[in-house]
Design a protein around this motif. Structure first.
Motif, short mmCIF file in Angstrom:
data_model
loop_
_atom_site.label_atom_id
_atom_site.label_comp_id
_atom_site.label_asym_id
_atom_site.label_seq_id
_atom_site.Cartn_x
_atom_site.Cartn_y
_atom_site.Cartn_z
N VAL A 149 0.85 -1.19 0.00
CA VAL A 149 0.00 0.00 0.00
C VAL A 149 0.89 1.25 0.00
O VAL A 149 1.84 1.35 0.79
N LEU A 150 0.56 2.18 -0.89
CA LEU A 150 1.30 3.44 -0.99
C LEU A 150 0.46 4.56 -0.41
O LEU A 150 -0.73 4.70 -0.72
N GLU A 151 1.08 5.39 0.45
CA GLU A 151 0.42 6.57 1.00
C GLU A 151 1.24 7.80 0.64
O GLU A 151 2.44 7.87 0.94
N ILE A 152 0.61 8.79 0.02
CA ILE A 152 1.26 10.06 -0.31
C ILE A 152 0.86 11.09 0.72
O ILE A 152 -0.33 11.33 0.95
N GLY A 153 1.84 11.74 1.34
CA GLY A 153 1.55 12.76 2.34
C GLY A 153 1.10 12.16 3.66
O GLY A 153 -0.04 12.34 4.10
N ALA A 154 2.00 11.45 4.31
CA ALA A 154 1.63 10.71 5.52
C ALA A 154 1.39 11.59 6.73
O ALA A 154 0.72 11.18 7.68
N GLY A 155 1.96 12.79 6.73
CA GLY A 155 1.75 13.69 7.86
C GLY A 155 2.26 13.11 9.16
O GLY A 155 3.40 12.67 9.27
N SER A 204 11.03 12.40 9.99
CA SER A 204 11.81 11.95 11.14
C SER A 204 10.89 11.43 12.24
O SER A 204 11.17 10.40 12.87
N PHE A 205 9.78 12.13 12.46
CA PHE A 205 8.82 11.70 13.49
C PHE A 205 8.24 10.33 13.14
O PHE A 205 8.10 9.47 14.02
N LEU A 206 7.91 10.11 11.89
CA LEU A 206 7.35 8.83 11.47
C LEU A 206 8.34 7.70 11.74
O LEU A 206 7.95 6.61 12.16
N HIS A 207 9.62 7.94 11.49
CA HIS A 207 10.64 6.93 11.78
C HIS A 207 10.65 6.57 13.26
O HIS A 207 10.80 5.39 13.62
N GLU A 227 8.06 7.22 15.57
CA GLU A 227 6.75 6.77 16.02
C GLU A 227 6.47 5.32 15.59
O GLU A 227 5.86 4.54 16.33
N PHE A 228 6.93 4.97 14.40
CA PHE A 228 6.66 3.64 13.85
C PHE A 228 7.94 2.81 13.72
O PHE A 228 8.08 2.01 12.80
N ALA A 229 8.85 3.02 14.65
CA ALA A 229 10.16 2.36 14.58
C ALA A 229 10.02 0.84 14.50
O ALA A 229 10.78 0.17 13.77
N ASP A 230 9.06 0.27 15.23
CA ASP A 230 8.91 -1.18 15.22
C ASP A 230 8.47 -1.67 13.83
O ASP A 230 8.96 -2.70 13.34
N MET A 231 7.58 -0.94 13.18
CA MET A 231 7.13 -1.32 11.84
C MET A 231 8.24 -1.15 10.80
O MET A 231 8.35 -1.94 9.87
N VAL A 232 9.07 -0.12 10.99
CA VAL A 232 10.22 0.07 10.10
C VAL A 232 11.20 -1.08 10.27
O VAL A 232 11.70 -1.65 9.29
N ASP A 233 11.47 -1.45 11.53
CA ASP A 233 12.42 -2.54 11.81
C ASP A 233 11.93 -3.88 11.27
O ASP A 233 12.74 -4.74 10.89
N GLU A 234 10.61 -4.05 11.24
CA GLU A 234 10.04 -5.30 10.73
C GLU A 234 9.86 -5.30 9.22
O GLU A 234 9.30 -6.24 8.64
N ASP A 235 10.32 -4.20 8.57
CA ASP A 235 10.17 -4.04 7.12
C ASP A 235 8.71 -4.02 6.71
O ASP A 235 8.37 -4.37 5.57
N ARG A 236 7.85 -3.60 7.61
CA ARG A 236 6.42 -3.42 7.28
C ARG A 236 6.15 -2.02 6.76
O ARG A 236 5.14 -1.79 6.07
N LEU A 237 7.04 -1.08 7.12
CA LEU A 237 6.84 0.32 6.75
C LEU A 237 8.10 0.89 6.13
O LEU A 237 9.18 0.83 6.74
N ASN A 238 7.96 1.44 4.93
CA ASN A 238 9.04 2.16 4.26
C ASN A 238 8.68 3.64 4.24
O ASN A 238 7.55 4.01 3.90
N ILE A 239 9.63 4.48 4.60
CA ILE A 239 9.39 5.93 4.65
C ILE A 239 10.31 6.62 3.66
O ILE A 239 11.54 6.49 3.75
N ILE A 240 9.72 7.32 2.70
CA ILE A 240 10.47 8.05 1.69
C ILE A 240 10.30 9.54 1.97
O ILE A 240 9.18 10.06 1.95
N GLU A 241 11.40 10.23 2.26
CA GLU A 241 11.34 11.66 2.49
C GLU A 241 11.55 12.39 1.16
O GLU A 241 12.54 12.18 0.48
N GLY A 242 10.61 13.23 0.80
CA GLY A 242 10.74 14.00 -0.42
C GLY A 242 9.38 14.33 -1.02
O GLY A 242 8.33 13.89 -0.54
N ASP A 243 9.41 15.12 -2.08
CA ASP A 243 8.20 15.52 -2.79
C ASP A 243 7.73 14.37 -3.66
O ASP A 243 8.51 13.82 -4.44
#
Length: 296
Positions: free
Chosen positions: A68-74, A100-103, A105-121
């Motif tokens: 699932v892709l989300e644009i503008g996660a806030g 940075s906050f998303l990284h 707040e969702f550190a466990d999901m990032v570590d489990e490779d469930r969440l990818n965070i792309i910073e940029g437009d």
């Protein structure tokens, strides 16, 4: 193509419990992030839990939610819900503070490779392959983002300005029908599934919003040159109050036709005598095919 969907029509296959109490509170997320939102930068955070919980449920039955892709996660309020739907979620966030906050707040999901965070437009970064996209889009660039996503042939659930969404879904012969309607419906069926008041956001936008569902479709017509087809539609709609005959003649500089008179001579009189807002996408395709063959 516009209709409203009630909760009884929601996708029962989507594993989202509307009564769950353990989703992150959107107001608490805003406090923890330290970002209050800025209308000048298109930052309107969705804070209504009921709307947040409903959005993922608008996925059609059997939608592939492996990525699932989300644009503008806030601040991640919708992200939290999407993680209960998708196998992997990729979010794009242009605000470095929020990324940075998303990284964190969702550190466990990032570590489990469930969440990818792309910073940029979202208009500049490389969007990875995805199977569906669910987003509260930045309103100022909704059109550009949508026409980056629509050709992907994946279902979309997006929050946009209400007027914009209604124009996407509009039928021929209605006031809202225009270039956006034809272009969007070239790629997908489009539905307005919910309207959302300004009070659902903080800061409150000046307009109402709408949740839009698009489902990829194979159009009932073919176009040899998609770029030219979309440019031709754009050109004709710049003179929507004139007959199609005169619009073709007057907009050759936009459609890049060398011989607009040859197009007019070859086209069906029934189509030429109408106005742009009365033509279906398939009728536009018919005219664009003639224009490509006779006028270029």
């Amino acid at each position: 193509m516009t209709d409203a969907t009630s909760e009884s029509d929601l996708n029962s296959n989507t594993p989202v419990d509307l009564d769950r109490q353990d989703f992150r509170d959107p107001d608490a997320l805003r406090r923890r992030s330290g970002v209050s939102g800025d209308p000048n930068f298109d930052q309107h955070f969705l804070i209504d839990d009921r709307v947040l919980n409903r959005i993922p449920t608008y996925l059609s039955n059997n939608t592939d939610t492996r990525h699932v892709l989300e644009i503008g996660a806030g601040t991640g309020a919708l992200t939290d819900r999407l993680l209960s739907v998708g196998g992997v979620v990729t979010v794009v966030e242009r605000d470095p503070t929020l990324a940075s906050f998303l990284h964190e707040e969702f550190a466990d999901m990032v570590d489990e490779d469930r969440l990818n965070i792309i910073e940029g437009d979202a208009l500049d970064v490389t969007i990875p392959p995805f199977t569906t996209s669910i987003s509260n889009l930045p309103y100022g660039i909704s059109s550009e983002i949508l026409f980056k996503l629509l050709p992907s042939d994946c279902p979309l659930i997006v929050m946009v300005q209400r007027e914009f969404g209604e124009r996407m879904a509009a039928d021929p012969g209605t006031d809202a029908y225009g270039r956006l309607s034809v272009s969007a419906q070239h790629y997908a069926t489009v539905e307005v599934v919910e309207t959302v008041p300004p009070t659902a956001f903080e800061p409150k936008p000046a307009v109402e919003s709408a949740v839009i569902r698009t489902e990829p479709r194979d159009p009932d017509y073919t176009v040899a040159d998609e770029t030219f087809f979309l440019r031709f539609v754009k050109a004709v709609f710049t003179q929507r109050r004139k007959t199609v005959r005169n619009a073709i003649r007057n907009t050759a500089h936009i459609s890049m036709l060398d011989a607009p008179e040859a197009v007019v001579s070859a086209a069906d009189e029934t189509l030429l005598s109408q106005r742009a807002g009365d033509l279906t996408p398939s009728e536009f395709a018919e005219l664009a095919t003639i224009a490509a063959e006779q006028g270029k």
